[in-house]
Design a protein around this motif. Structure first.
Motif, short mmCIF file in Angstrom:
data_model
loop_
_atom_site.label_atom_id
_atom_site.label_comp_id
_atom_site.label_asym_id
_atom_site.label_seq_id
_atom_site.Cartn_x
_atom_site.Cartn_y
_atom_site.Cartn_z
N LYS A 28 35.29 46.08 41.86
CA LYS A 28 36.03 47.16 41.73
C LYS A 28 35.92 48.23 40.86
O LYS A 28 36.76 48.97 40.71
CB LYS A 28 37.53 46.45 41.08
N ARG A 144 43.24 36.84 38.01
CA ARG A 144 42.13 37.73 38.14
C ARG A 144 42.38 38.65 39.33
O ARG A 144 42.33 39.86 39.18
CB ARG A 144 40.99 36.95 38.39
N ASP A 145 42.94 37.91 40.49
CA ASP A 145 43.25 38.66 41.50
C ASP A 145 44.39 39.44 41.44
O ASP A 145 44.49 40.68 42.19
CB ASP A 145 43.54 37.66 42.81
N VAL A 146 45.36 39.21 40.69
CA VAL A 146 46.64 40.09 40.75
C VAL A 146 45.95 41.34 39.84
O VAL A 146 46.45 42.52 39.95
CB VAL A 146 47.62 39.48 39.87
N PHE A 147 45.25 41.16 38.69
CA PHE A 147 44.62 42.03 38.02
C PHE A 147 43.86 43.16 38.81
O PHE A 147 43.69 44.43 38.67
CB PHE A 147 43.72 41.80 36.68
N ALA A 148 43.05 42.61 39.88
CA ALA A 148 42.25 43.31 40.64
C ALA A 148 42.77 43.97 41.67
O ALA A 148 42.41 44.45 42.68
CB ALA A 148 40.93 42.47 40.83
N GLN A 149 44.23 43.86 41.81
CA GLN A 149 45.10 44.13 43.06
C GLN A 149 44.56 43.62 44.26
O GLN A 149 44.30 44.39 45.49
CB GLN A 149 44.93 45.79 42.93
N ARG A 150 44.35 42.52 44.49
CA ARG A 150 43.74 41.60 45.58
C ARG A 150 44.93 40.44 45.79
O ARG A 150 45.60 40.31 45.01
CB ARG A 150 42.35 40.88 45.26
N ILE A 151 45.17 40.15 47.14
CA ILE A 151 46.00 39.05 47.31
C ILE A 151 45.35 37.79 46.87
O ILE A 151 44.14 37.47 47.18
CB ILE A 151 46.17 38.66 49.00
#
Length: 223
Positions: A28, A144-151
């Motif tokens: 990212k 981690r995925d929420v912070f990285a804007q991923r599902i």
């Protein structure tokens, strides 16, 4: 009861999840703060949630240096590996998605197993064992995925929480009929094996199509 990195499973899980967080941050294009936050969140987020639910005075991350030291080592190793890949032209074709999935799978198996073992030693019931195992193993990756804007992986893609559920059940009943070490290894192997099979063969849970009324009423192409 004191929850610490008392056996290799926790250390391996911290390192693997730390690498996973760094790789996502690099993917990212985050700065150094982003790299550190994602590494710590991925490696320790699930354990923090576990400690809070198990009514620990403070999460182990805040009371034991070993957690931060292992995550710091994962950050340094992953950044150095990434620099080597960028420096050598022949290595630039190397796809980081597979190492990311494998590192995540190792972390999933180690934390899922160690958390289930903690509940078994409390002792706790089967539902608690499964819930705490899944939360500890999947919680950091979800953050981690929420912070990285991923599902989050747990909601899409190959099997993620299911291996933890099955592994926790095997460990819960396995310690009653097998030697403790054998039950732990069986749980670890089951979670890791199922997760790797799901990654390489794209095995996932069933998905359902969303009925959109607008699609049925949309005008067709002009004649």
């Amino acid at each position: 009861m004191e929850l610490v990195v008392s056996f290799p499973l926790e250390a391996v899980g911290l390192f693997a999840f730390g690498m996973s967080g760094v790789l996502v941050a690099l993917e990212k294009r985050m700065d150094l703060i982003g790299v550190c936050v994602l590494a710590i969140t991925t490696a320790c987020g699930g354990g923090m949630l576990r400690d809070v639910l198990l009514n620990q005075p403070l999460p182990a991350f805040f009371t034991h240096r070993s957690y931060l030291c292992i995550v710091a080592l994962a950050i340094v190793v992953t950044l150095l590996g990434n620099a080597a890949l960028r420096r050598h032209h022949q290595l630039r074709r190397f796809d980081l998605s597979l190492p990311l999935d494998i590192a995540d799978a190792v972390g999933l198996a180690t934390f899922g197993t160690s958390a289930a073992l903690i509940v078994v030693d409390m002792p706790g019931n089967l539902i608690t064992c499964v819930f705490i195992s899944c939360l500890t193993a999947c919680g950091g990756g979800m953050l981690r995925d929420v912070f990285a804007q991923r599902i989050p992986m747990i909601f899409s893609g190959p099997l993620y929480a299911t291996p933890c559920i099955l592994g926790a059940m095997v460990l819960y009943y396995g310690v009653r009929f097998l030697p403790r070490t054998a039950a732990v290894l069986l749980c670890f192997a089951l979670i890791l094996g199922l997760r790797l099979l799901a990654i390489f063969f794209h095995i996932g849970m069933p998905r359902f199509l969303y009925y959109d009324n607008n699609e049925t009423n949309a005008p067709g192409p002009a004649q």
